[in-house]
Design an enzyme around this catalytic site. Structure first.
Site, PDB file in Angstrom:
ATOM      1  N   ASP B 200       0.486  -1.170  -0.261  1.00 10.57           N
ATOM      2  CA  ASP B 200      -0.367  -0.331   0.236  1.00 10.57           C
ATOM      3  C   ASP B 200       1.371   1.151   0.454  1.00 10.57           C
ATOM      4  OD1 ASP B 200      -1.571   2.515   1.119  1.00 10.57           O
ATOM      5  OD2 ASP B 200      -2.962   1.159   1.808  1.00 10.57           O
ATOM      6  N   HIS B 201       0.937   1.768  -1.312  1.00  7.31           N
ATOM      7  CA  HIS B 201       2.154   2.554  -0.957  1.00  7.31           C
ATOM      8  C   HIS B 201       2.064   3.995  -0.530  1.00  7.31           C
ATOM      9  CE1 HIS B 201      -0.725   4.762  -4.258  1.00  7.31           C
ATOM     10  NE2 HIS B 201      -0.277   5.767  -4.096  1.00  7.31           N
ATOM     11  N   HIS B 263      -5.827   2.535   1.963  1.00  6.52           N
ATOM     12  CA  HIS B 263      -5.279   4.220   2.071  1.00  6.52           C
ATOM     13  C   HIS B 263      -5.730   5.201   3.363  1.00  6.52           C
ATOM     14  CE1 HIS B 263      -3.147   2.927  -1.686  1.00  6.52           C
ATOM     15  NE2 HIS B 263      -3.981   3.624  -2.286  1.00  6.52           N
TER      16      HIS B 263
END
Lengths: 363, 511
Positions: B200-201, B263
């Protein structure tokens, strides 16, 4: 951050310290803070004064003010600061103290807002040079760390009051005329410190990329055992920069548990094996080549001609020769300072390395 | 053992505070895709330029199109020139590119994986990558199953003794709880949980990592980080972009699944979690899971009270006319997919009882920005009441992107003889405070995966708990669609979302 620089000056040009250098607006020393206040009142809303550190540059070189101001500007672009540039000439026949104020503004991000750092420039001639501690104490931004870049040989005795205030003392051992004596002062500063002051030798900072690249060469499972079988070392340093090579060797020695030997230019391992080293003087950068011989294996790290990259070469019998290009860091003094300021913490390995090479420096 | 050698190299001491990655081969499935070109290769190049990659590394691109190593490298070079945060140095690129190769195969052809295994063995011998393999699933999610199955069948999922094999899975981690469980089972047929890195960047962004430092390294904040002092929390992710060629995926997904499930709930977890027992991956992830389990479920009619869904209609962005969502290419003209969602979420635990977390995310909003705003309670209306001055509440804002930083709003007296109180802001910008460029999230995450540090990756139970929460909302939405609100492109979302937060006697922050 955009590197566009605007010098925020309302006047200047007169009463300057050298023919070509304009240090800003001349001010009475007792009115510096007030004049700085006026400077900000008269600036437009796009400029914001910022300060995260007190950054003091001390020099005794009358010709370096322009270059030092350039460096301060580069530093201020990354580390907003209260910069104080002090040019002292203790041998001047007439005692005189002069001051100027200016600011370095850099665009922040893509907008029009500029982050500005103040610079106060002092010229201290004759007896005025002894007022250095007072000049420093009375013009610091309170509660901010004090970084002092000492661009001269360290005097003796050291003014404990001044050094006691310094959080980060920056110097460059590669410029010293008498390194053996100067290193002994540094050792004293280090051993007597009770304040947590950080000692930063810019020559050690420059060696970071060398150390990083050399460590990488021995990460590999097949290369790692060679560290215990080092037989000899060969370095190429610029004439007069032997201490740079010694600092690197001191680092290797501290990591591999070697001690300086009584023999000329050699270390001795924990099991009593002698490891000779050669430092050749070759015109060029302070350090240009490190070769480590381990039996039939050879580990070489060489700086490229441009100075931007290292070429690491490993030759080990029974394996394929490897070659890798690695970043070498920037060579400019401002880049080295920025690297140092960006890296927090102390340099415990520096003091350990220094202990090991002090007996070798005078030889 | 290579890993052991890395950890005991005495020359490493003092050079870096993180474990250096092991020598390894990174195999990218979907190597000709957007993610590889825009993110992965630029991130790898930047790591090489920072000297952070291990001395022995290989990158193998696995994709269906026929091309040579040279053509592949040339394409990657163009991408790196365009998307890298550091400008490309020819010499360094040449050195990096020499470790990149291309492997052509259909994802469903077993022979392609057998060939890949042989190729990886050759690379191990030639480059000293020690049998360590990192497989990056950058292909479209519908290919995951066949890739994972073939990795298992070909034995590539199993590392030799003294080496490791890991897999990085890109989001979406399923489309609902059953599919997420199915995907997790699929991954775990081939790889153990400890080998699995769900990316999950957002978690790789510096500011997201800084939330824990801000909270737990500053005594002034943690003591106030509870329902006694905090009125509510707003978490916002806005973007001016529309679906931009992702309509096929997005129309089935929507903002809730695309952004909130991963996110934004991750940001909520970092904001609301208790101090972990340690900084190891599982201690941190245990605390995050506890937050997810404490979320008050939104079901049935509650969904329509506490969740607002919206869809953009035509409008203007940056002065340019833009089409309505339903008029976008490949979007169903009667689509009820939400491009905006605002939620009021409650964390039912001791610390957060009575403190709502307002989450909003949307496309075609006026500005791009992601932030967490902690709104503190008002001071008692006693002392300054007589002056008639209204006092703004303190707000601590953690900006995740762009312009990463932290600001604190407080009240100050305006200079002058009368008592006038105005809000002022203390602002900290990463860009101006630290003299080094902030690395891209993918740089940190790739390095962590190579080093075997899963802290910034989502664990299976985190993903599944988040889906459980989101699925309940979707279940309610499936019963009717008349609650879908429309908002003009370029506005800050539907009016119903404003009403949602007005109930808390507050308003959405202006970004």
């Amino acid at each position: 951050m955009n590197s566009s620089l605007a010098k925020l000056q309302l006047g200047g040009g007169c009463n300057s310290v050298s023919d070509s250098f304009d240090p800003g607006i001349p001010v009475e020393i007792g009115k510096i803070e007030k004049e700085l206040g006026h400077l900000w009142e008269s600036s437009d809303d796009t400029k914001t004064r910022a300060s995260l550190i007190n950054f003091i540059v001390y020099t005794e070189d009358t010709e370096s003010l322009s270059a030092d101001t350039e460096v301060i500007s580069a530093v201020a672009g990354k580390h907003a600061c209260r910069a104080i540039l002090i040019m002292a000439n203790p041998l001047a026949p007439v005692s005189e103290a002069k001051a100027w104020i200016s600011a370095h503004c850099h665009l922040a991000g893509k907008g029009e807002r500029q982050i500005c750092s103040e610079q106060i420039t002092f010229r201290l001639d004759g007896d005025s040079a002894h007022a250095l501690p007072n000049i420093v104490f009375s013009h610091l931004d309170s509660d901010l760390p004090l970084c002092l870049w000492w661009k001269a040989e360290f005097p003796e005795p050291l003014d404990e009051k001044l050094w006691g205030w310094v959080d980060r003392l920056i110097f460059d051992s590669s410029t010293w005329k008498n390194p053996a004596h100067q290193f002994s002062i540094i050792r004293h500063l280090s051993s007597s410190d009770t304040t947590g002051r950080v000692l930063c030798d810019l020559d050690w900072t420059r060696l970071h990329s060398w150390r990083f690249a050399l460590a990488g060469m021995f990460d590999h499972a097949s290369a790692f055992p060679c560290l215990s079988g080092v037989e000899s070392l060969h370095l190429k340093c610029a004439p007069g920069k032997r201490t740079t090579g010694l600092l690197l060797l001191g680092w290797l020695a501290s990591r591999l548990n070697w001690k300086p030997s009584d023999e000329v230019d050699s270390f001795i391992t924990a099991d009593g094996k002698m490891i000779p080293f050669v430092i050749n003087a070759v015109p060029g950068p302070n350090l240009s080549l490190v070769s480590i011989h381990c039996g039939e294996a050879l580990f070489e790290l060489e700086l490229s001609e441009s100075g931007d990259f290292f070429e690491s070469r490993i030759h080990a019998p029974g394996t394929r020769d490897t070659r890798q290009i690695l970043p070498a860091g920037r060579g400019k003094i401002a880049d080295t300072l920025l690297a140092e300021l960006s890296r927090s913490g102390r340099h415990p390995l520096y003091t350990k390395s220094l202990e090991l090479i002090l007996p070798l420096i005078g030889k | 053992m290579p890993t052991e050698a890395l950890r005991t190299n005495p020359l490493r001491e003092g050079l870096t505070s993180r474990t250096m990655p092991d020598p390894c081969t990174l195999v990218i499935f979907g190597a000709t895709g957007d993610l590889t070109h825009r993110k992965l290769i630029p991130a790898l190049y930047n790591l090489a330029a920072d000297g952070a990659l291990p001395p022995a590394i290989s990158v193998v691109g696995f994709a269906r199109r026929d091309k040579s190593d040279e053509v592949f490298r040339t394409e990657l070079e163009e991408a790196a020139r365009k998307f890298s945060r550091q400008s490309l140095n020819d010499e360094l690129w040449k050195s990096f590119a020499s470790c990149v190769s291309y492997h052509r195969s259909e994802f469903d052809k077993f022979e392609g994986y057998q060939d890949l295994a042989r190729k990886l063995d050759e690379l191990d011998a030639a480059r000293g990558t020690c049998g360590n393999r990192l497989f990056y699933l950058a292909a479209s999610p519908d290919q995951f199953e066949v890739i994972l199955e073939n990795l298992r069948k070909s034995g590539l999922n199993k590392a030799r003794e003294g080496s490791w094999a890991r897999v990085i899975v890109e989001k979406p981690f399923g489309t609902d709880l059953p599919s997420a469980r199915g995907l997790n089972d699929l991954v775990q047929n081939a790889f153990e949980e400890s080998q699995t890195y769900r990316i999950d960047h957002y978690l790789g962004k510096e500011t997201a990592q800084n939330i824990m430092v801000l909270r737990f390294a500053n005594s002034i904040f943690e003591g106030m980080w509870n329902s006694r002092y905090i009125d509510h929390v707003q978490i916002t992710a806005s973007e001016p972009l529309g679906v931009e060629g992702r309509a096929g995926y997005y129309d089935k997904s929507g903002a809730l699944r695309d952004m909130v499930q991963n996110h934004l709930l991750q940001l909520l977890c970092l904001t609301a979690m208790e101090p972990p027992a340690g900084l190891d991956a599982d201690s941190i992830r245990d605390e995050k899971v506890k937050v997810l389990r404490s979320l008050r479920p939104l079901t049935g009619e509650d969904v329509f009270k506490h969740v607002i869904r919206g869809q953009y209609s035509a409008g203007a962005i940056n002065g340019k006319r833009v089409a309505a969502y339903r008029d976008e290419l490949n979007v169903d003209p009667e689509s009820t997919t939400e491009t905006y969602v605002a939620l009021e979420v409650n964390v039912d635990n001791w610390r957060w009882a009575g403190v709502p977390f307002f989450i909003r995310v949307g496309k075609r909003l006026p500005k791009s920005g992601t932030e967490i705003a902690i709104h503190f309670k008002s001071v008692p209306p006693v002392l300054f009441k007589a002056t008639g001055e209204s006092i703004d509440d303190n707000v601590l804002v953690i900006r995740i992107q762009p312009d990463e930083g932290i600001s604190l709003r407080m009240s100050a007296k305006m200079p002058g003889s009368s008592l006038r109180i105005e809000p002022v802001k203390m602002d900290f910008h990463y860009g101006t405070s630290f003299g080094k460029a902030t690395p891209e999230a993918y740089e940190r995450l790739l390095l962590d995966a190579m080093s075997g540090d899963p802290t910034l990756f989502a664990r299976r139970d985190e993903v599944e708990e988040a889906w459980k929460f989101v699925d309940a909302i979707h279940a309610a939405w499936a019963t009717r669609s008349d609650d879908l609100a429309f908002y003009s492109s370029g506005s800050w979302g539907p009016g119903e979302a404003d009403e949602l937060i007005t109930r808390q006697a507050s308003t959405w922050r202006r970004l």
